[in-house]
Write a protein that holds these residues in place. Structure first.
Motif, PDB file in Angstrom:
ATOM      1  N   ALA A 200     -13.932 -64.250  70.578  1.00  0.00           N
ATOM      2  CA  ALA A 200     -13.948 -65.059  69.358  1.00  0.00           C
ATOM      3  C   ALA A 200     -12.616 -65.785  69.177  1.00  0.00           C
ATOM      4  CB  ALA A 200     -14.243 -64.173  68.146  1.00  0.00           C
ATOM      5  N   PHE A 201     -11.522 -65.068  69.434  1.00  0.00           N
ATOM      6  CA  PHE A 201     -10.200 -65.689  69.331  1.00  0.00           C
ATOM      7  C   PHE A 201     -10.065 -66.830  70.331  1.00  0.00           C
ATOM      8  CE2 PHE A 201      -5.766 -65.973  70.782  1.00  0.00           C
ATOM      9  CZ  PHE A 201      -5.125 -66.255  69.571  1.00  0.00           C
ATOM     10  N   ALA A 202     -10.591 -66.621  71.534  1.00  0.00           N
ATOM     11  CA  ALA A 202     -10.489 -67.648  72.584  1.00  0.00           C
ATOM     12  C   ALA A 202     -11.266 -68.910  72.203  1.00  0.00           C
ATOM     13  CB  ALA A 202     -11.005 -67.094  73.905  1.00  0.00           C
ATOM     14  N   LEU A 203     -12.465 -68.738  71.644  1.00  0.00           N
ATOM     15  CA  LEU A 203     -13.265 -69.924  71.308  1.00  0.00           C
ATOM     16  C   LEU A 203     -12.655 -70.687  70.137  1.00  0.00           C
ATOM     17  CD1 LEU A 203     -15.401 -69.722  68.608  1.00  0.00           C
ATOM     18  CD2 LEU A 203     -16.309 -67.873  70.026  1.00  0.00           C
ATOM     19  N   TRP A 204     -12.080 -69.950  69.153  1.00  0.00           N
ATOM     20  CA  TRP A 204     -11.425 -70.638  68.030  1.00  0.00           C
ATOM     21  C   TRP A 204     -10.127 -71.291  68.481  1.00  0.00           C
ATOM     22  CZ3 TRP A 204     -13.646 -72.101  63.785  1.00  0.00           C
ATOM     23  CH2 TRP A 204     -14.737 -71.392  63.286  1.00  0.00           C
ATOM     24  N   LEU A 205      -9.412 -70.647  69.383  1.00  0.00           N
ATOM     25  CA  LEU A 205      -8.182 -71.242  69.915  1.00  0.00           C
ATOM     26  C   LEU A 205      -8.510 -72.504  70.706  1.00  0.00           C
ATOM     27  CD1 LEU A 205      -5.121 -71.106  70.401  1.00  0.00           C
ATOM     28  CD2 LEU A 205      -5.588 -69.661  72.405  1.00  0.00           C
ATOM     29  N   GLY A 206      -9.539 -72.429  71.532  1.00  0.00           N
ATOM     30  CA  GLY A 206      -9.941 -73.601  72.302  1.00  0.00           C
ATOM     31  C   GLY A 206     -10.366 -74.748  71.402  1.00  0.00           C
ATOM     32  N   GLY A 207     -11.118 -74.434  70.347  1.00  0.00           N
ATOM     33  CA  GLY A 207     -11.528 -75.467  69.406  1.00  0.00           C
ATOM     34  C   GLY A 207     -10.352 -76.087  68.682  1.00  0.00           C
ATOM     35  N   THR A 208      -9.369 -75.247  68.326  1.00  0.00           N
ATOM     36  CA  THR A 208      -8.177 -75.744  67.620  1.00  0.00           C
ATOM     37  C   THR A 208      -7.344 -76.656  68.517  1.00  0.00           C
ATOM     38  OG1 THR A 208      -8.105 -73.730  66.267  1.00  0.00           O
ATOM     39  CG2 THR A 208      -6.095 -75.062  66.383  1.00  0.00           C
ATOM     40  N   VAL A 209      -7.140 -76.241  69.766  1.00  0.00           N
ATOM     41  CA  VAL A 209      -6.353 -77.053  70.703  1.00  0.00           C
ATOM     42  C   VAL A 209      -7.039 -78.401  70.932  1.00  0.00           C
ATOM     43  CG1 VAL A 209      -5.540 -77.224  73.085  1.00  0.00           C
ATOM     44  CG2 VAL A 209      -5.290 -75.068  71.828  1.00  0.00           C
ATOM     45  N   HIS A 210      -8.333 -78.363  71.165  1.00  0.00           N
ATOM     46  CA  HIS A 210      -9.080 -79.615  71.380  1.00  0.00           C
ATOM     47  C   HIS A 210      -8.994 -80.518  70.150  1.00  0.00           C
ATOM     48  CE1 HIS A 210     -12.390 -82.369  72.208  1.00  0.00           C
ATOM     49  NE2 HIS A 210     -12.881 -82.057  71.018  1.00  0.00           N
TER      50      HIS A 210
ATOM     51  N   ASN B 222     -12.152 -86.929  76.640  1.00  0.00           N
ATOM     52  CA  ASN B 222     -11.795 -85.545  76.344  1.00  0.00           C
ATOM     53  C   ASN B 222     -12.985 -84.795  75.750  1.00  0.00           C
ATOM     54  OD1 ASN B 222     -10.757 -83.406  74.280  1.00  0.00           O
ATOM     55  ND2 ASN B 222      -9.049 -83.681  75.699  1.00  0.00           N
ATOM     56  N   SER B 223     -13.579 -85.365  74.702  1.00  0.00           N
ATOM     57  CA  SER B 223     -14.741 -84.733  74.069  1.00  0.00           C
ATOM     58  C   SER B 223     -15.951 -84.765  74.986  1.00  0.00           C
ATOM     59  CB  SER B 223     -15.072 -85.440  72.753  1.00  0.00           C
ATOM     60  OG  SER B 223     -14.081 -85.203  71.784  1.00  0.00           O
ATOM     61  N   GLY B 224     -16.136 -85.883  75.677  1.00  0.00           N
ATOM     62  CA  GLY B 224     -17.268 -85.991  76.575  1.00  0.00           C
ATOM     63  C   GLY B 224     -17.225 -84.972  77.691  1.00  0.00           C
ATOM     64  N   THR B 225     -16.031 -84.735  78.230  1.00  0.00           N
ATOM     65  CA  THR B 225     -15.879 -83.764  79.320  1.00  0.00           C
ATOM     66  C   THR B 225     -16.173 -82.345  78.850  1.00  0.00           C
ATOM     67  OG1 THR B 225     -14.201 -85.149  80.390  1.00  0.00           O
ATOM     68  CG2 THR B 225     -14.285 -82.825  81.025  1.00  0.00           C
ATOM     69  N   VAL B 226     -15.654 -81.988  77.657  1.00  0.00           N
ATOM     70  CA  VAL B 226     -15.905 -80.652  77.099  1.00  0.00           C
ATOM     71  C   VAL B 226     -17.398 -80.441  76.888  1.00  0.00           C
ATOM     72  CG1 VAL B 226     -15.573 -79.170  75.090  1.00  0.00           C
ATOM     73  CG2 VAL B 226     -13.642 -80.441  76.033  1.00  0.00           C
ATOM     74  N   SER B 227     -18.056 -81.423  76.265  1.00  0.00           N
ATOM     75  CA  SER B 227     -19.488 -81.296  75.972  1.00  0.00           C
ATOM     76  C   SER B 227     -20.310 -81.213  77.251  1.00  0.00           C
ATOM     77  CB  SER B 227     -19.959 -82.492  75.135  1.00  0.00           C
ATOM     78  OG  SER B 227     -19.250 -82.572  73.924  1.00  0.00           O
ATOM     79  N   LEU B 228     -20.041 -82.103  78.182  1.00  0.00           N
ATOM     80  CA  LEU B 228     -20.835 -82.153  79.408  1.00  0.00           C
ATOM     81  C   LEU B 228     -20.624 -80.922  80.273  1.00  0.00           C
ATOM     82  CD1 LEU B 228     -22.810 -83.856  81.031  1.00  0.00           C
ATOM     83  CD2 LEU B 228     -20.860 -84.994  82.118  1.00  0.00           C
ATOM     84  N   THR B 229     -19.373 -80.460  80.377  1.00  0.00           N
ATOM     85  CA  THR B 229     -19.077 -79.274  81.194  1.00  0.00           C
ATOM     86  C   THR B 229     -19.765 -78.032  80.652  1.00  0.00           C
ATOM     87  OG1 THR B 229     -16.912 -80.196  81.823  1.00  0.00           O
ATOM     88  CG2 THR B 229     -17.239 -77.819  82.120  1.00  0.00           C
ATOM     89  N   CYS B 230     -19.651 -77.822  79.343  1.00  0.00           N
ATOM     90  CA  CYS B 230     -20.281 -76.648  78.739  1.00  0.00           C
ATOM     91  C   CYS B 230     -21.805 -76.745  78.806  1.00  0.00           C
ATOM     92  CB  CYS B 230     -19.830 -76.493  77.287  1.00  0.00           C
ATOM     93  SG  CYS B 230     -18.107 -75.989  77.105  1.00  0.00           S
ATOM     94  N   PHE B 231     -22.339 -77.953  78.665  1.00  0.00           N
ATOM     95  CA  PHE B 231     -23.788 -78.122  78.752  1.00  0.00           C
ATOM     96  C   PHE B 231     -24.290 -77.773  80.155  1.00  0.00           C
ATOM     97  CE2 PHE B 231     -27.554 -80.798  79.572  1.00  0.00           C
ATOM     98  CZ  PHE B 231     -28.395 -80.284  78.593  1.00  0.00           C
TER      99      PHE B 231
END
Length: 330
Positions: free
Chosen positions: A143-153, A200-209
């Motif tokens: 949970a900390f990792a996902l919130w940290l990743g969201g904050t950095v992005h 930046n946003s496109g890469t995050v979305s596409l990679t996770c998808f």
């Protein structure tokens, strides 16, 4: 600092979803109902998971996080949009616009990472890790990792956007502040910076998808070893989950990889992942499960019983005390 000193725009004017007053009334009613259902459904999930010991598992820990994110994600854009539908002039200050942009990317990115974690948890990656060490510790770390990743992005997106010079015009052809419509108002050539921000946003979305698609593909392949009834249930669950993933990731990928689309199409797509998608999540992910229905029924019975004993707010206290006693017995 030079770019910041050139910023002259103090507020933006939003064109909203439509200029047709009949559609504005219909949209305000429909989206108000959807928003209320989103708040009620996700709040019910959080309360049920918190107060039900039988739901204190890794899966429901992440589902409670998903409900919290959905509430925040909707609250970033929907109240402002509903207000704009009722007002003739729709304005937002520069600072509030940047705050909305930051919050939108924070919660959207956090949900993207959370859905990816949940998909791999179903495949067994997280289950293996949880079997090797403390469940609570691993859940908190993820949970900390996902919130940290969201904050950095979100910080990266916000910093790159706010550094650009905004000297006019100040009309946003959208119902909320997002990177693509905002950077179109920059009064200098920002092609490279815009490509960096959008990619930046496109890469995050596409990679996770793609990671999600891989996970669900592996799950479906592994179903060949299951019974017919087990395959049917698994397919029903996976198809519902993947539908939600498609509704959320599809618009994100669309907005950040096809930047040349019309603004009207952008608005339609944006409505899906800011208004529509958070509403069915409680039903698809949680409220259909028998253990959740049983927990809700149990809590309701406790509340009714405690309400017959007192009428001054001791009902919740009784539930908390009951949970504490149960823990002590264990």
């Amino acid at each position: 600092m030079d770019a910041l000193n050139q910023t002259r725009v103090i507020e933006f004017v939003s064109l909203g979803l439509t200029e047709n007053w009949v559609l504005e009334v219909l949209f305000s009613v429909a989206f108000s109902i959807t928003y209320v259902l989103t708040l009620l459904g996700n709040t019910l999930i959080i309360v049920t998971i918190v107060f039900s010991l039988c739901l204190h598992t890794p899966m429901y820990f992440f589902l409670s996080n998903l409900s919290f994110i959905d509430i925040c994600h909707s609250s970033v854009t929907v109240p402002k949009m509903l207000k704009g539908l009722l007002l003739e002039k729709k304005t937002i200050s520069f600072d509030n616009c940047i705050t909305q942009l930051f919050s939108l990317h924070l919660f959207a990115c956090a949900e993207i990472f959370l859905l990816t974690i949940m998909a791999y948890d179903r495949y067994g990656v997280c289950s293996t890790a949880l079997s090797q060490c403390d469940e609570h510790q691993v859940c908190v770390q993820l949970a900390f990792a996902l919130w940290l990743g969201g904050t950095v992005h979100s910080l990266a997106q916000t910093f790159l956007t706010i550094r650009l010079p905004y000297c006019g015009p100040n009309i946003i052809d959208s119902y909320f502040c997002n990177v693509p419509p905002v950077i179109k108002l920059v009064c200098t050539d920002t092609y490279l910076m815009g490509m960096l921000i959008v990619s930046n946003s496109g890469t995050v979305s596409l990679t996770c998808f793609l990671a999600l698609v891989t996970s669900y593909t592996v799950i479906l392949v592994s179903l060949r070893k299951q019974s017919a009834e087990g395959c049917r249930k698994a397919l029903s669950t996976c198809s519902a989950h993947f539908m939600v993933v498609g509704f959320f990731f599809g618009p994100c990928i669309f907005l950040y990889t096809w930047a040349d689309t019309s603004f009207s199409m952008d608005k339609v797509v944006s409505v899906f992942y800011t208004v529509v998608t958070p509403q069915p999540n409680p039903l698809i992910y949680t409220l259909r499960k028998e253990e959740v229905k049983s927990a809700i029924k149990h809590l309701r019975q406790k509340q009714v019983f405690s309400g017959s004993q007192a009428h001054n707010g001791f009902g919740v206290t009784s539930i908390i005390m009951d949970i504490s006693l149960t823990r002590q017995r264990k």
